[in-house]
Design an enzyme around this catalytic site. Structure first.
Site, PDB file in Angstrom:
ATOM      1  N   TRP A 144       0.504  16.840   0.998  1.00 56.54           N
ATOM      2  CA  TRP A 144       1.767  17.586   1.087  1.00 56.54           C
ATOM      3  C   TRP A 144       1.823  18.769   0.130  1.00 56.54           C
ATOM      4  CZ3 TRP A 144       3.456  17.475  -3.806  1.00 56.54           C
ATOM      5  CH2 TRP A 144       3.062  16.394  -4.595  1.00 56.54           C
ATOM      6  N   LYS A 168      -4.011  14.581  10.916  1.00 54.30           N
ATOM      7  CA  LYS A 168      -2.795  13.877  10.509  1.00 54.30           C
ATOM      8  C   LYS A 168      -2.296  14.489   9.212  1.00 54.30           C
ATOM      9  CE  LYS A 168      -1.947  10.674   7.808  1.00 54.30           C
ATOM     10  NZ  LYS A 168      -0.736  11.307   7.263  1.00 54.30           N
ATOM     11  N   PRO A 169      -1.140  15.160   9.247  1.00 50.27           N
ATOM     12  CA  PRO A 169      -0.621  15.758   8.012  1.00 50.27           C
ATOM     13  C   PRO A 169       0.109  14.699   7.180  1.00 50.27           C
ATOM     14  CG  PRO A 169       0.883  16.212   9.824  1.00 50.27           C
ATOM     15  CD  PRO A 169      -0.255  15.401  10.404  1.00 50.27           C
ATOM     16  N   ALA A 170       0.405  15.032   5.929  1.00 47.33           N
ATOM     17  CA  ALA A 170       1.156  14.102   5.071  1.00 47.33           C
ATOM     18  C   ALA A 170       2.552  13.883   5.654  1.00 47.33           C
ATOM     19  CB  ALA A 170       1.252  14.681   3.660  1.00 47.33           C
ATOM     20  N   LEU A 245     -10.365  15.132  -3.871  1.00 46.16           N
ATOM     21  CA  LEU A 245      -9.475  14.115  -4.446  1.00 46.16           C
ATOM     22  C   LEU A 245      -8.765  14.614  -5.697  1.00 46.16           C
ATOM     23  CD1 LEU A 245     -11.962  11.175  -3.836  1.00 46.16           C
ATOM     24  CD2 LEU A 245     -10.221  12.110  -2.292  1.00 46.16           C
ATOM     25  N   CYS A 278      -4.219  19.844  -7.543  1.00 50.72           N
ATOM     26  CA  CYS A 278      -5.355  19.053  -7.998  1.00 50.72           C
ATOM     27  C   CYS A 278      -6.131  19.771  -9.094  1.00 50.72           C
ATOM     28  CB  CYS A 278      -6.253  18.742  -6.812  1.00 50.72           C
ATOM     29  SG  CYS A 278      -6.603  20.219  -5.872  1.00 50.72           S
TER      30      CYS A 278
HETATM   31  P1  NAD Z   1      -2.269  10.550  -0.820  1.00 51.62           P
HETATM   32  O1  NAD Z   1      -3.657  10.092  -0.982  1.00 51.62           O
HETATM   33  O2  NAD Z   1      -1.196   9.559  -0.983  1.00 51.62           O
HETATM   34  O3  NAD Z   1      -2.045  11.184   0.619  1.00 51.62           O
HETATM   35  C1  NAD Z   1      -2.898  12.159   1.158  1.00 51.62           C
HETATM   36  C2  NAD Z   1      -2.944  11.991   2.654  1.00 51.62           C
HETATM   37  O4  NAD Z   1      -3.514  10.733   2.944  1.00 51.62           O
HETATM   38  C3  NAD Z   1      -1.586  11.999   3.345  1.00 51.62           C
HETATM   39  O5  NAD Z   1      -1.714  12.611   4.603  1.00 51.62           O
HETATM   40  C4  NAD Z   1      -1.287  10.532   3.516  1.00 51.62           C
HETATM   41  O6  NAD Z   1      -0.433  10.279   4.598  1.00 51.62           O
HETATM   42  C5  NAD Z   1      -2.666   9.996   3.804  1.00 51.62           C
HETATM   43  N1  NAD Z   1      -2.870   8.576   3.515  1.00 51.62           N
HETATM   44  C6  NAD Z   1      -2.303   7.807   2.552  1.00 51.62           C
HETATM   45  N2  NAD Z   1      -2.754   6.537   2.632  1.00 51.62           N
HETATM   46  C7  NAD Z   1      -3.637   6.503   3.673  1.00 51.62           C
HETATM   47  C8  NAD Z   1      -4.448   5.487   4.258  1.00 51.62           C
HETATM   48  N3  NAD Z   1      -4.452   4.234   3.795  1.00 51.62           N
HETATM   49  N4  NAD Z   1      -5.236   5.829   5.308  1.00 51.62           N
HETATM   50  C9  NAD Z   1      -5.263   7.077   5.780  1.00 51.62           C
HETATM   51  N5  NAD Z   1      -4.510   8.084   5.279  1.00 51.62           N
HETATM   52  C10 NAD Z   1      -3.719   7.799   4.227  1.00 51.62           C
HETATM   53  O7  NAD Z   1      -2.136  11.782  -1.808  1.00 51.62           O
HETATM   54  P2  NAD Z   1      -0.893  12.763  -1.977  1.00 51.62           P
HETATM   55  O8  NAD Z   1       0.055  12.107  -2.892  1.00 51.62           O
HETATM   56  O9  NAD Z   1      -0.379  13.219  -0.672  1.00 51.62           O
HETATM   57  O10 NAD Z   1      -1.587  14.049  -2.628  1.00 51.62           O
HETATM   58  C11 NAD Z   1      -1.775  14.148  -3.983  1.00 51.62           C
HETATM   59  C12 NAD Z   1      -3.210  13.913  -4.361  1.00 51.62           C
HETATM   60  O11 NAD Z   1      -4.072  14.794  -3.638  1.00 51.62           O
HETATM   61  C13 NAD Z   1      -3.483  14.199  -5.792  1.00 51.62           C
HETATM   62  O12 NAD Z   1      -4.277  13.198  -6.371  1.00 51.62           O
HETATM   63  C14 NAD Z   1      -4.232  15.524  -5.791  1.00 51.62           C
HETATM   64  O13 NAD Z   1      -5.001  15.764  -6.894  1.00 51.62           O
HETATM   65  C15 NAD Z   1      -4.984  15.420  -4.523  1.00 51.62           C
HETATM   66  N6  NAD Z   1      -5.337  16.745  -4.018  1.00 51.62           N
HETATM   67  C16 NAD Z   1      -6.637  17.135  -4.083  1.00 51.62           C
HETATM   68  C17 NAD Z   1      -7.018  18.385  -3.646  1.00 51.62           C
HETATM   69  C18 NAD Z   1      -8.458  18.794  -3.705  1.00 51.62           C
HETATM   70  O14 NAD Z   1      -8.809  19.741  -3.049  1.00 51.62           O
HETATM   71  N7  NAD Z   1      -9.302  18.110  -4.435  1.00 51.62           N
HETATM   72  C19 NAD Z   1      -6.076  19.268  -3.121  1.00 51.62           C
HETATM   73  C20 NAD Z   1      -4.745  18.851  -3.063  1.00 51.62           C
HETATM   74  C21 NAD Z   1      -4.401  17.573  -3.518  1.00 51.62           C
END
Ligand code: NAD
Length: 475
Positions: A144, A168-170, A245, A278
Protein backbone atom coordinates in the site's frame (compact mmCIF):
# COMPACT_ATOMS: atom_id res chain seq x y z
CA UNK A 1 -11.77 -6.69 -10.77
CA UNK A 2 -10.42 -6.83 -14.29
CA UNK A 3 -10.31 -10.38 -15.65
CA UNK A 4 -9.85 -11.43 -19.27
CA UNK A 5 -10.54 -7.91 -20.48
CA UNK A 6 -13.79 -7.45 -18.49
CA UNK A 7 -14.66 -5.60 -15.30
CA UNK A 8 -16.40 -8.02 -12.94
CA UNK A 9 -17.57 -8.27 -9.33
CA UNK A 10 -17.92 -11.39 -7.22
CA UNK A 11 -21.09 -13.39 -7.80
CA UNK A 12 -22.42 -12.74 -4.28
CA UNK A 13 -21.91 -9.00 -4.84
CA UNK A 14 -19.65 -8.86 -1.78
CA UNK A 15 -17.45 -5.77 -1.56
CA UNK A 16 -15.22 -4.13 1.06
CA UNK A 17 -14.77 -0.49 2.04
CA UNK A 18 -11.73 1.66 1.39
CA UNK A 19 -11.07 4.51 3.83
CA UNK A 20 -9.09 7.72 3.66
CA UNK A 21 -6.42 7.46 6.40
CA UNK A 22 -6.47 11.25 6.91
CA UNK A 23 -10.18 11.38 7.75
CA UNK A 24 -11.31 7.75 8.29
CA UNK A 25 -14.07 8.46 5.71
CA UNK A 26 -15.14 5.65 3.40
CA UNK A 27 -14.12 6.70 -0.12
CA UNK A 28 -15.06 3.64 -2.14
CA UNK A 29 -15.78 -0.05 -2.34
CA UNK A 30 -14.17 -2.80 -4.38
CA UNK A 31 -15.16 -6.45 -4.96
CA UNK A 32 -14.00 -8.90 -2.33
CA UNK A 33 -12.49 -11.56 -4.54
CA UNK A 34 -11.21 -14.98 -3.55
CA UNK A 35 -10.20 -18.37 -4.89
CA UNK A 36 -12.76 -18.52 -7.69
CA UNK A 37 -11.86 -15.15 -9.22
CA UNK A 38 -8.14 -15.88 -8.86
CA UNK A 39 -8.59 -19.13 -10.79
CA UNK A 40 -10.49 -17.25 -13.52
CA UNK A 41 -7.69 -14.70 -13.70
CA UNK A 42 -5.00 -17.38 -13.87
CA UNK A 43 -6.88 -19.14 -16.65
CA UNK A 44 -7.20 -15.90 -18.62
CA UNK A 45 -3.49 -15.14 -18.16
CA UNK A 46 -2.54 -18.71 -19.09
CA UNK A 47 -4.63 -18.63 -22.27
CA UNK A 48 -3.32 -15.19 -23.27
CA UNK A 49 0.32 -16.11 -22.69
CA UNK A 50 1.19 -17.87 -26.00
CA UNK A 51 -0.24 -15.03 -28.09
CA UNK A 52 1.37 -12.28 -26.01
CA UNK A 53 4.74 -14.05 -25.94
CA UNK A 54 4.58 -14.54 -29.73
CA UNK A 55 4.19 -10.81 -30.46
CA UNK A 56 7.36 -9.10 -31.53
CA UNK A 57 9.19 -7.09 -28.91
CA UNK A 58 8.29 -4.01 -31.00
CA UNK A 59 4.58 -4.81 -30.70
CA UNK A 60 4.73 -5.35 -26.93
CA UNK A 61 6.78 -2.20 -26.64
CA UNK A 62 4.04 -0.27 -28.46
CA UNK A 63 1.50 -1.20 -25.77
CA UNK A 64 3.88 -0.08 -23.04
CA UNK A 65 4.48 3.28 -24.75
CA UNK A 66 0.70 3.76 -24.91
CA UNK A 67 0.28 2.87 -21.25
CA UNK A 68 3.04 5.36 -20.37
CA UNK A 69 1.36 8.14 -22.36
CA UNK A 70 -1.99 7.39 -20.69
CA UNK A 71 -0.41 7.49 -17.24
CA UNK A 72 1.12 10.89 -17.93
CA UNK A 73 -2.19 12.21 -19.32
CA UNK A 74 -3.97 10.98 -16.18
CA UNK A 75 -1.25 12.02 -13.75
CA UNK A 76 -3.41 14.37 -11.71
CA UNK A 77 -6.31 11.94 -11.39
CA UNK A 78 -4.00 9.10 -10.31
CA UNK A 79 -2.24 11.38 -7.82
CA UNK A 80 -5.50 12.55 -6.26
CA UNK A 81 -6.77 8.97 -5.98
CA UNK A 82 -3.50 8.08 -4.26
CA UNK A 83 -3.62 10.94 -1.77
CA UNK A 84 -7.21 10.14 -0.81
CA UNK A 85 -6.57 6.44 -0.49
CA UNK A 86 -3.03 6.27 0.89
CA UNK A 87 -2.58 9.69 2.50
CA UNK A 88 0.69 11.00 1.04
CA UNK A 89 0.87 14.73 0.21
CA UNK A 90 -0.34 15.48 -3.30
CA UNK A 91 3.10 16.62 -4.50
CA UNK A 92 4.62 13.32 -3.40
CA UNK A 93 1.76 11.47 -5.10
CA UNK A 94 2.46 13.29 -8.38
CA UNK A 95 6.13 12.36 -8.08
CA UNK A 96 5.20 8.74 -7.51
CA UNK A 97 3.00 8.68 -10.63
CA UNK A 98 5.90 10.07 -12.69
CA UNK A 99 8.31 7.55 -11.16
CA UNK A 100 5.81 4.75 -11.82
CA UNK A 101 5.29 5.85 -15.44
CA UNK A 102 9.06 5.76 -16.00
CA UNK A 103 9.02 1.98 -15.63
CA UNK A 104 6.58 1.65 -18.55
CA UNK A 105 8.75 3.89 -20.70
CA UNK A 106 12.01 2.27 -19.75
CA UNK A 107 10.76 -1.28 -20.30
CA UNK A 108 9.08 -0.26 -23.57
CA UNK A 109 12.64 0.39 -24.67
CA UNK A 110 14.27 -2.55 -22.90
CA UNK A 111 11.78 -5.02 -24.44
CA UNK A 112 13.73 -4.58 -27.68
CA UNK A 113 17.06 -5.41 -26.06
CA UNK A 114 16.47 -8.94 -24.80
CA UNK A 115 19.55 -10.16 -26.61
CA UNK A 116 20.64 -13.76 -26.72
CA UNK A 117 24.18 -14.86 -27.52
CA UNK A 118 26.23 -17.35 -29.49
CA UNK A 119 29.00 -19.12 -27.62
CA UNK A 120 32.15 -20.69 -29.12
CA UNK A 121 31.76 -24.46 -28.77
CA UNK A 122 34.49 -27.04 -28.02
CA UNK A 123 33.69 -29.24 -31.07
CA UNK A 124 34.21 -27.97 -34.64
CA UNK A 125 30.77 -29.23 -35.70
CA UNK A 126 29.00 -27.74 -32.70
CA UNK A 127 27.20 -24.41 -32.24
CA UNK A 128 25.72 -22.93 -29.07
CA UNK A 129 22.87 -20.42 -29.21
CA UNK A 130 21.39 -18.89 -26.06
CA UNK A 131 17.80 -17.59 -26.10
CA UNK A 132 15.80 -15.76 -23.44
CA UNK A 133 12.12 -16.59 -23.24
CA UNK A 134 9.34 -15.37 -20.92
CA UNK A 135 8.74 -17.51 -17.81
CA UNK A 136 4.94 -17.61 -18.25
CA UNK A 137 2.10 -16.46 -15.99
CA UNK A 138 3.25 -14.14 -13.20
CA UNK A 139 1.44 -13.59 -9.89
CA UNK A 140 2.16 -10.09 -8.57
CA UNK A 141 1.40 -8.92 -5.03
CA UNK A 142 1.91 -5.23 -4.21
CA UNK A 143 1.94 -3.12 -1.01
CA UNK A 144 0.00 0.00 0.00
CA UNK A 145 2.87 2.43 0.58
CA UNK A 146 3.67 3.02 -3.12
CA UNK A 147 0.38 1.85 -4.61
CA UNK A 148 1.01 2.95 -8.21
CA UNK A 149 4.75 2.60 -8.80
CA UNK A 150 4.93 -0.88 -7.26
CA UNK A 151 2.44 -1.98 -9.93
CA UNK A 152 4.42 -0.68 -12.91
CA UNK A 153 7.73 -1.83 -11.42
CA UNK A 154 6.41 -5.39 -11.76
CA UNK A 155 3.95 -5.23 -14.67
CA UNK A 156 6.19 -3.27 -17.09
CA UNK A 157 9.16 -5.68 -17.15
CA UNK A 158 6.85 -8.73 -17.04
CA UNK A 159 4.91 -7.54 -20.10
CA UNK A 160 8.07 -6.43 -21.88
CA UNK A 161 9.52 -9.93 -21.41
CA UNK A 162 6.36 -11.53 -22.84
CA UNK A 163 4.75 -12.71 -19.58
CA UNK A 164 1.10 -12.27 -18.59
CA UNK A 165 0.09 -11.10 -15.12
CA UNK A 166 -2.44 -11.63 -12.31
CA UNK A 167 -2.08 -8.79 -9.82
CA UNK A 168 -3.38 -8.53 -6.27
CA UNK A 169 -2.98 -5.05 -4.75
CA UNK A 170 -2.88 -4.37 -1.00
CA UNK A 171 -6.28 -4.31 0.64
CA UNK A 172 -5.73 -0.72 1.82
CA UNK A 173 -5.11 0.68 -1.68
CA UNK A 174 -7.00 -1.20 -4.40
CA UNK A 175 -8.51 2.01 -5.87
CA UNK A 176 -5.12 3.05 -7.25
CA UNK A 177 -4.84 -0.39 -8.86
CA UNK A 178 -8.32 -0.08 -10.38
CA UNK A 179 -7.37 3.30 -11.91
CA UNK A 180 -4.15 1.81 -13.30
CA UNK A 181 -5.99 -1.11 -14.86
CA UNK A 182 -8.46 1.29 -16.52
CA UNK A 183 -5.43 2.72 -18.28
CA UNK A 184 -4.17 -0.74 -19.26
CA UNK A 185 -7.63 -1.32 -20.74
CA UNK A 186 -7.43 1.97 -22.65
CA UNK A 187 -4.02 0.92 -23.97
CA UNK A 188 -5.89 -2.00 -25.62
CA UNK A 189 -3.77 -4.72 -24.06
CA UNK A 190 -5.23 -8.00 -25.36
CA UNK A 191 -7.71 -9.73 -22.99
CA UNK A 192 -6.04 -11.80 -20.26
CA UNK A 193 -2.62 -10.14 -20.54
CA UNK A 194 -3.15 -8.20 -17.29
CA UNK A 195 -5.70 -9.23 -14.67
CA UNK A 196 -6.63 -7.63 -11.37
CA UNK A 197 -8.09 -9.45 -8.36
CA UNK A 198 -9.02 -7.34 -5.31
CA UNK A 199 -9.58 -8.95 -1.90
CA UNK A 200 -10.03 -7.95 1.73
CA UNK A 201 -8.21 -11.12 2.82
CA UNK A 202 -4.97 -11.67 0.89
CA UNK A 203 -4.52 -15.29 1.98
CA UNK A 204 -6.92 -17.19 -0.36
CA UNK A 205 -5.75 -15.21 -3.41
CA UNK A 206 -2.09 -15.60 -2.41
CA UNK A 207 -2.44 -19.34 -1.77
CA UNK A 208 -4.18 -19.88 -5.11
CA UNK A 209 -1.37 -18.07 -6.95
CA UNK A 210 1.14 -20.19 -5.04
CA UNK A 211 -0.59 -23.54 -5.54
CA UNK A 212 -1.74 -23.29 -9.17
CA UNK A 213 0.96 -24.87 -11.36
CA UNK A 214 0.06 -22.57 -14.27
CA UNK A 215 1.61 -19.64 -12.35
CA UNK A 216 5.36 -19.87 -12.92
CA UNK A 217 6.55 -16.87 -10.99
CA UNK A 218 5.60 -14.81 -7.96
CA UNK A 219 6.77 -11.23 -7.59
CA UNK A 220 6.09 -9.70 -4.20
CA UNK A 221 6.72 -6.42 -2.42
CA UNK A 222 5.86 -6.26 1.26
CA UNK A 223 6.98 -7.43 4.65
CA UNK A 224 9.81 -9.90 5.24
CA UNK A 225 7.47 -12.25 7.15
CA UNK A 226 5.06 -12.62 4.22
CA UNK A 227 7.96 -12.73 1.74
CA UNK A 228 9.45 -15.72 3.55
CA UNK A 229 6.08 -17.46 3.54
CA UNK A 230 5.83 -16.92 -0.22
CA UNK A 231 9.35 -18.24 -0.81
CA UNK A 232 8.64 -21.35 1.29
CA UNK A 233 5.36 -22.12 -0.47
CA UNK A 234 6.72 -21.36 -3.94
CA UNK A 235 9.52 -23.88 -3.33
CA UNK A 236 7.10 -26.81 -3.46
CA UNK A 237 6.64 -26.23 -7.22
CA UNK A 238 9.99 -24.48 -7.68
CA UNK A 239 8.23 -21.37 -8.90
CA UNK A 240 10.54 -18.45 -9.37
CA UNK A 241 10.26 -15.63 -6.83
CA UNK A 242 11.29 -11.99 -6.68
CA UNK A 243 10.96 -10.49 -3.22
CA UNK A 244 11.28 -6.82 -2.30
CA UNK A 245 10.96 -6.84 1.48
CA UNK A 246 11.53 -4.74 4.56
CA UNK A 247 14.57 -2.64 5.36
CA UNK A 248 16.36 -1.05 8.29
CA UNK A 249 18.49 1.51 6.53
CA UNK A 250 21.48 3.07 8.28
CA UNK A 251 22.16 6.74 7.49
CA UNK A 252 25.78 7.52 8.35
CA UNK A 253 27.02 11.05 8.92
CA UNK A 254 30.82 10.95 8.90
CA UNK A 255 33.07 13.27 10.87
CA UNK A 256 34.13 15.06 7.66
CA UNK A 257 30.54 15.66 6.43
CA UNK A 258 28.77 18.99 6.48
CA UNK A 259 26.26 18.35 9.31
CA UNK A 260 23.76 20.90 7.97
CA UNK A 261 23.74 19.36 4.50
CA UNK A 262 23.53 15.86 6.01
CA UNK A 263 20.62 16.84 8.29
CA UNK A 264 18.76 18.31 5.31
CA UNK A 265 19.16 15.03 3.38
CA UNK A 266 18.33 12.86 6.37
CA UNK A 267 15.15 14.78 7.19
CA UNK A 268 13.96 14.79 3.58
CA UNK A 269 14.35 11.05 3.11
CA UNK A 270 13.27 10.08 6.63
CA UNK A 271 9.93 11.88 6.46
CA UNK A 272 9.15 11.03 2.86
CA UNK A 273 5.81 9.19 2.81
CA UNK A 274 5.67 9.74 6.60
CA UNK A 275 8.53 7.27 6.98
CA UNK A 276 6.51 4.50 5.35
CA UNK A 277 9.15 3.49 2.84
CA UNK A 278 11.31 0.40 2.71
CA UNK A 279 14.39 2.56 2.08
CA UNK A 280 13.58 5.02 4.89
CA UNK A 281 16.53 5.65 7.24
CA UNK A 282 15.85 3.76 10.45
CA UNK A 283 19.10 4.32 12.32
CA UNK A 284 20.85 7.66 11.88
CA UNK A 285 24.48 7.22 12.95
CA UNK A 286 26.07 10.61 13.56
CA UNK A 287 29.76 11.04 14.43
CA UNK A 288 29.89 12.30 18.00
CA UNK A 289 31.64 15.52 16.92
CA UNK A 290 28.72 16.34 14.62
CA UNK A 291 25.75 15.42 16.83
CA UNK A 292 24.96 18.87 18.17
CA UNK A 293 25.03 20.64 14.79
CA UNK A 294 23.10 17.79 13.16
CA UNK A 295 20.35 17.82 15.81
CA UNK A 296 20.01 21.64 15.66
CA UNK A 297 19.44 21.60 11.91
CA UNK A 298 17.18 18.53 12.01
CA UNK A 299 15.03 20.11 14.72
CA UNK A 300 14.71 23.34 12.72
CA UNK A 301 13.59 21.42 9.67
CA UNK A 302 11.08 19.33 11.60
CA UNK A 303 9.56 22.46 13.16
CA UNK A 304 8.69 23.64 9.63
CA UNK A 305 6.90 20.37 8.69
CA UNK A 306 3.15 20.55 8.58
CA UNK A 307 1.05 17.45 9.21
CA UNK A 308 -2.41 17.11 7.72
CA UNK A 309 -4.59 15.96 4.89
CA UNK A 310 -2.31 15.53 1.89
CA UNK A 311 -4.77 17.39 -0.34
CA UNK A 312 -4.12 20.65 1.56
CA UNK A 313 -1.41 23.00 0.33
CA UNK A 314 1.73 23.09 2.46
CA UNK A 315 1.22 19.68 4.07
CA UNK A 316 4.38 17.57 4.06
CA UNK A 317 3.46 14.89 6.62
CA UNK A 318 0.46 12.74 5.80
CA UNK A 319 -1.21 10.19 8.07
CA UNK A 320 0.01 6.69 8.78
CA UNK A 321 -1.92 3.99 6.96
CA UNK A 322 -3.91 2.81 9.98
CA UNK A 323 -4.24 2.29 13.75
CA UNK A 324 -1.82 -0.66 13.90
CA UNK A 325 0.94 1.47 12.40
CA UNK A 326 0.30 4.15 15.04
CA UNK A 327 0.41 1.58 17.84
CA UNK A 328 3.69 0.07 16.60
CA UNK A 329 5.42 3.44 16.46
CA UNK A 330 4.08 4.54 19.82
CA UNK A 331 5.41 1.32 21.31
CA UNK A 332 8.87 1.74 19.75
CA UNK A 333 9.14 5.34 20.96
CA UNK A 334 7.98 4.54 24.52
CA UNK A 335 10.40 1.62 24.71
CA UNK A 336 13.29 3.84 23.58
CA UNK A 337 12.40 6.54 26.12
CA UNK A 338 12.13 3.94 28.92
CA UNK A 339 15.64 2.74 28.06
CA UNK A 340 17.25 6.18 28.12
CA UNK A 341 16.62 7.84 24.75
CA UNK A 342 16.13 11.58 24.66
CA UNK A 343 13.22 13.12 22.74
CA UNK A 344 14.30 16.27 20.88
CA UNK A 345 10.88 16.88 19.35
CA UNK A 346 7.62 15.04 18.67
CA UNK A 347 7.10 11.68 20.37
CA UNK A 348 3.31 11.58 20.37
CA UNK A 349 0.17 11.10 18.31
CA UNK A 350 -1.16 14.32 16.81
CA UNK A 351 -4.71 15.25 17.81
CA UNK A 352 -6.81 18.41 17.44
CA UNK A 353 -6.88 20.81 14.53
CA UNK A 354 -8.90 18.38 12.40
CA UNK A 355 -6.40 15.54 12.83
CA UNK A 356 -8.36 13.49 15.41
CA UNK A 357 -9.98 11.09 12.98
CA UNK A 358 -6.84 10.37 10.99
CA UNK A 359 -3.76 8.39 12.01
CA UNK A 360 -1.25 11.20 12.52
CA UNK A 361 1.98 10.92 14.47
CA UNK A 362 4.23 13.91 15.13
CA UNK A 363 7.51 13.97 13.18
CA UNK A 364 9.87 12.84 15.91
CA UNK A 365 13.60 13.22 16.58
CA UNK A 366 15.21 10.97 19.19
CA UNK A 367 18.81 11.05 20.40
CA UNK A 368 20.96 8.62 22.41
CA UNK A 369 19.52 5.53 20.77
CA UNK A 370 21.35 2.35 21.80
CA UNK A 371 21.40 -1.31 20.69
CA UNK A 372 19.07 -2.62 23.43
CA UNK A 373 16.11 -0.60 22.14
CA UNK A 374 13.45 -2.08 19.84
CA UNK A 375 13.78 0.82 17.43
CA UNK A 376 17.44 -0.10 16.95
CA UNK A 377 16.45 -3.56 15.63
CA UNK A 378 12.93 -3.29 14.17
CA UNK A 379 11.82 -1.59 10.98
CA UNK A 380 9.91 1.55 12.08
CA UNK A 381 7.80 2.50 9.05
CA UNK A 382 6.84 5.82 10.58
CA UNK A 383 7.98 9.42 11.12
CA UNK A 384 10.63 8.78 13.78
CA UNK A 385 14.28 9.72 13.27
CA UNK A 386 16.47 7.88 15.84
CA UNK A 387 20.00 9.27 16.20
CA UNK A 388 22.82 7.01 17.37
CA UNK A 389 26.12 8.79 18.19
CA UNK A 390 29.31 6.89 17.23
CA UNK A 391 33.09 7.38 17.42
CA UNK A 392 34.96 5.59 14.59
CA UNK A 393 34.51 4.44 11.00
CA UNK A 394 35.18 0.78 11.87
CA UNK A 395 32.62 0.93 14.66
CA UNK A 396 29.91 2.50 12.51
CA UNK A 397 30.33 0.02 9.65
CA UNK A 398 29.94 -2.81 12.14
CA UNK A 399 26.88 -1.20 13.74
CA UNK A 400 25.29 -0.45 10.36
CA UNK A 401 25.77 -4.05 9.18
CA UNK A 402 24.44 -5.46 12.46
CA UNK A 403 20.98 -6.26 11.08
CA UNK A 404 19.37 -9.14 9.22
CA UNK A 405 18.02 -6.62 6.70
CA UNK A 406 20.08 -5.28 3.78
CA UNK A 407 18.09 -2.98 1.51
CA UNK A 408 19.35 0.63 1.53
CA UNK A 409 22.14 2.53 3.30
CA UNK A 410 23.20 6.18 3.11
CA UNK A 411 26.56 7.79 3.75
CA UNK A 412 27.38 11.49 4.00
CA UNK A 413 31.09 12.20 3.64
CA UNK A 414 33.39 14.56 1.77
CA UNK A 415 36.26 12.09 1.75
CA UNK A 416 36.42 10.07 -1.47
CA UNK A 417 38.47 7.22 -0.02
CA UNK A 418 36.03 6.86 2.85
CA UNK A 419 33.10 6.89 0.42
CA UNK A 420 34.60 4.01 -1.57
CA UNK A 421 35.42 2.04 1.60
CA UNK A 422 31.85 2.47 2.84
CA UNK A 423 30.34 1.53 -0.53
CA UNK A 424 32.34 -1.68 -0.50
CA UNK A 425 31.84 -2.62 3.15
CA UNK A 426 28.16 -1.86 3.75
CA UNK A 427 26.09 -5.03 3.23
CA UNK A 428 23.12 -3.42 1.50
CA UNK A 429 21.72 -3.65 -2.02
CA UNK A 430 21.56 0.13 -2.47
CA UNK A 431 24.06 2.62 -1.07
CA UNK A 432 23.40 6.35 -1.49
CA UNK A 433 26.56 8.42 -1.07
CA UNK A 434 25.67 12.06 -0.41
CA UNK A 435 22.49 11.10 -2.26
CA UNK A 436 19.08 10.42 -0.77
CA UNK A 437 17.34 9.21 -3.90
CA UNK A 438 19.43 6.41 -5.38
CA UNK A 439 16.53 4.89 -7.36
CA UNK A 440 15.31 5.12 -10.96
CA UNK A 441 13.67 2.85 -13.54
CA UNK A 442 17.08 2.31 -15.15
CA UNK A 443 18.81 1.17 -11.93
CA UNK A 444 18.58 -2.22 -10.15
CA UNK A 445 16.67 -1.89 -6.88
CA UNK A 446 16.62 -4.63 -4.27
CA UNK A 447 17.96 -6.01 -1.07
CA UNK A 448 20.54 -8.39 0.37
CA UNK A 449 19.99 -10.77 3.28
CA UNK A 450 16.37 -10.74 4.55
CA UNK A 451 15.46 -7.68 2.47
CA UNK A 452 14.79 -9.81 -0.55
CA UNK A 453 15.73 -11.75 -3.63
CA UNK A 454 16.11 -10.39 -7.13
CA UNK A 455 16.09 -6.83 -8.44
CA UNK A 456 13.51 -4.49 -9.95
CA UNK A 457 14.44 -1.84 -12.49
CA UNK A 458 17.35 -1.82 -14.90
CA UNK A 459 18.50 -4.71 -17.07
CA UNK A 460 18.26 -6.97 -14.02
CA UNK A 461 14.55 -6.18 -13.68
CA UNK A 462 13.56 -7.82 -16.98
CA UNK A 463 15.89 -10.80 -16.44
CA UNK A 464 13.64 -11.77 -13.50
CA UNK A 465 10.90 -12.62 -16.03
CA UNK A 466 13.06 -14.54 -18.51
CA UNK A 467 14.22 -18.13 -18.77
CA UNK A 468 17.57 -18.91 -20.37
CA UNK A 469 17.46 -21.59 -23.04
CA UNK A 470 20.53 -23.18 -24.58
CA UNK A 471 20.37 -24.49 -28.14
CA UNK A 472 23.18 -26.96 -28.90
CA UNK A 473 23.45 -27.73 -32.63
CA UNK A 474 25.55 -30.20 -34.52
CA UNK A 475 26.08 -28.86 -38.03
P1 NAD B 1 2.47 -6.95 3.88
O1 NAD B 1 3.50 -7.99 3.71
O2 NAD B 1 1.54 -7.08 5.00
O3 NAD B 1 1.57 -6.83 2.58
C1 NAD B 1 2.10 -6.72 1.29
C2 NAD B 1 1.17 -7.38 0.32
O4 NAD B 1 1.10 -8.76 0.63
C3 NAD B 1 -0.27 -6.88 0.37
O5 NAD B 1 -0.81 -6.91 -0.93
C4 NAD B 1 -0.96 -7.91 1.23
O6 NAD B 1 -2.33 -8.01 0.95
C5 NAD B 1 -0.24 -9.16 0.79
N1 NAD B 1 -0.26 -10.27 1.75
C6 NAD B 1 -0.27 -10.23 3.11
N2 NAD B 1 -0.29 -11.48 3.62
C7 NAD B 1 -0.29 -12.33 2.55
C8 NAD B 1 -0.30 -13.75 2.42
N3 NAD B 1 -0.31 -14.56 3.48
N4 NAD B 1 -0.28 -14.27 1.16
C9 NAD B 1 -0.25 -13.48 0.09
N5 NAD B 1 -0.26 -12.13 0.15
C10 NAD B 1 -0.26 -11.57 1.37
O7 NAD B 1 3.29 -5.59 3.90
P2 NAD B 1 2.71 -4.10 3.94
O8 NAD B 1 2.42 -3.79 5.35
O9 NAD B 1 1.63 -3.92 2.96
O10 NAD B 1 3.95 -3.26 3.37
C11 NAD B 1 4.95 -2.83 4.19
C12 NAD B 1 6.20 -3.65 4.02
O11 NAD B 1 6.60 -3.68 2.65
C13 NAD B 1 7.36 -3.09 4.75
O12 NAD B 1 8.07 -4.09 5.44
C14 NAD B 1 8.24 -2.47 3.68
O13 NAD B 1 9.56 -2.33 4.01
C15 NAD B 1 7.99 -3.39 2.55
N6 NAD B 1 8.26 -2.73 1.27
C16 NAD B 1 9.36 -3.11 0.57
C17 NAD B 1 9.67 -2.50 -0.62
C18 NAD B 1 10.88 -2.94 -1.39
O14 NAD B 1 10.96 -2.62 -2.55
N7 NAD B 1 11.80 -3.67 -0.81
C19 NAD B 1 8.86 -1.49 -1.14
C20 NAD B 1 7.73 -1.11 -0.41
C21 NAD B 1 7.45 -1.76 0.80
Amino acid sequence: MFINGHWIGVQSGKTFDITNPATAEVIGQVPDGGVEETLQAIEAAYDAFPLWAALTAYQRSGFLYDAHRLMMENLEHLAQTMTREQGKPIRAARNEVKYGADFLLWYAEEAKRVYGQTIPAPRPDQRFIVLHQPVGVVGAITPWNYPVSMITRKVAPALAAGCTVVLKPAEATPLCAVEMFKLFEQAHLPPGVVNLVTAADPVPVGQTLLEDPRVRKLTFTGSTAVGKHIAREAASQLKRVSLELGGHAPFIVCKDADPVHAAKGAMLVKFLNTGQACISPNRIFVHRSQVEAFLDEAKKRISRMQAGNGMEAGVSIGPLIGPDALAKIDHQVKNALDLGAEVICGGKRLMGGGLDKGYFYAPTLLNKISPGMRIYREETFGPVAPVVPYDSEEEVVEMANDTHYGLAAYVYTQNLSRAVRMLEKLRFGIVGINDINPTAAAAPFGGMQESGLGREGGREGIAEYLETKLGGLSV
